[in-house]
Motif scaffolding. Sequence first.
Motif, PDB file in Angstrom:
ATOM      1  N   LYS A 460       0.829  -1.206   0.000  1.00  0.00           N
ATOM      2  CA  LYS A 460       0.000   0.000   0.000  1.00  0.00           C
ATOM      3  C   LYS A 460       0.863   1.255   0.000  1.00  0.00           C
ATOM      4  N   SER A 461       1.936   1.246   0.766  1.00  0.00           N
ATOM      5  CA  SER A 461       2.828   2.406   0.798  1.00  0.00           C
ATOM      6  C   SER A 461       3.535   2.591  -0.538  1.00  0.00           C
ATOM      7  N   ALA A 464       0.982   3.983  -3.085  1.00  0.00           N
ATOM      8  CA  ALA A 464       0.068   5.029  -2.608  1.00  0.00           C
ATOM      9  C   ALA A 464      -0.078   6.157  -3.619  1.00  0.00           C
ATOM     10  N   LYS A 465       1.030   6.655  -4.140  1.00  0.00           N
ATOM     11  CA  LYS A 465       0.962   7.779  -5.084  1.00  0.00           C
ATOM     12  C   LYS A 465       0.295   7.350  -6.397  1.00  0.00           C
ATOM     13  N   SER A 468      -3.337   7.075  -5.866  1.00  0.00           N
ATOM     14  CA  SER A 468      -3.923   8.406  -5.722  1.00  0.00           C
ATOM     15  C   SER A 468      -4.084   9.059  -7.081  1.00  0.00           C
TER      16      SER A 468
END
Length: 503
Positions: A460-461, A464-465, A468
């Motif tokens: 997920k980290s 993340a971008k 998004s």
Amino acid sequence: MVIYLPTATILVVTLLGEDTIIEYIRRAKMLIGLKELILISLTFGQAISRSTDYCYAENDQPYLKFGTKTAYTFIHGAKRPAQNIPGCKPLQIWMLTRPGTLYPDAETISKLKALPKLRDQITYNHDTLGYGHLCDLDLENLRIWRIDSAMTMEKAENLVPQGTEDLVLLARRLKTHLPELFPPTVSDVSERNYKFRSTAGEKTSSSLKAFMSGLFDQWQMPPTEAPMNNTQFASHLTCPEWRDEVSNNPEAMIEVTRFKSSPEYQNLLTNVSRRLGFRNNITEASLNAMYDMCRYEKAWTLDAISAWCAVFSLEELKILEYRDDLTEYYKYGYGNKVNLRMGCSLLQDMFRQFKKLESGDNASEPKGVFSVVELGTLELFIAAMRFAEDSTPLLASNYQSMSKRLWRTSEIGSFAANIQAVFYRCDVPEDPNKVIFYMGEKPVPYTGCKVGLCDWDDLKSRFAKTLSDCESNFCNANSAFSSLVVPTVLLWLGLPALALSSH
């Protein structure tokens, strides 16, 4: 060197080389009208036969990696052991699959239909002119070769019998490897437990049905229709920037063009032409038709020899494979930065599905989400995930040094190529959620993961971008994945096609 003729005429030829002798023989045949001439070496007293490069028909280990037309049987990792991760239980599998082995598209079929005429010219070159270097076995296989009568325009891009088997066996292996996710009885099978999706088209819908029959072979499945909207599964096709920067931009394929001008590729054209008995180089169209027939036939009938594969040496097949890799690399892979954004929507869908499982309450979530997509969509997702990414870009100039490249379409883009992502719940209180990825049923050695087992929070980290950015994607900002996919299971049950919620 002496050539004895039935008319008792003796023609003495100075040995200036093979081509010189062959030319004299050709002229003598035409002059005297003979079908056969017997060449006898005064030095050795033996008949001299046509020189050959090698004999493909006698090769017990032929090269079987044919780029995007590779048979899945030759590359998948079916020998991996059944899933058994101590302290972990699989909760869901999310899977993308390319259709199984197919007939060519209509344009390619039209070009392959010209091969009998080319075959006749090749045998004439050998039999009548004395040119060419195919061995007798390969030449005979070519002589008796006939084009598959089932390959008609009506069958363009349809699944062949081997393609159905590709998907059925893939599904059966999946059940064996992940028995926790598949019920022992069909009474447990429901729309809630499994979601099946595909893009529009005969090849994808037929592949999906074959895969479903492998999972639940006790079910009787009526004919189904594929969903008509490809926007989400093929977002690049509706993306103006992708069309401008990649699809309609000749500069995007500049490395492919350069490779075709390279010494390796030009030598291939010359050597193949010489091997087939042509004094001038054959056209690229003829080369492509022979290569396509070779690899299609090998994918259709795994244990048979394709007469057209004898046209190429081992090194030449590797060169043509690299040409395929370059093409896919720049059209759907890392060769263009626009491509890295095109797999965003499917990436988001996978993360959305798994996010619903992270709290531990998975009773209402499906055990499997399965999608059959076009090759380009699969490759774009591979690029979005940063799978098969080489530290050095593929270029026309580095063919020799890229023999161990990761972006190899024979491995990642064969018929029935697939990506599997399996979400696990483990007995690790501080970080219980894990994910394993497979390409072609082989674990992906993913950076930051331990023996392929990835921490869900780390994933997920990492994305993340990207995730998004999906919300404001320049191609499909207003599209909703849920509204574009028809739940094939409804069609399978004979119910009307309805919009599916994002669930």
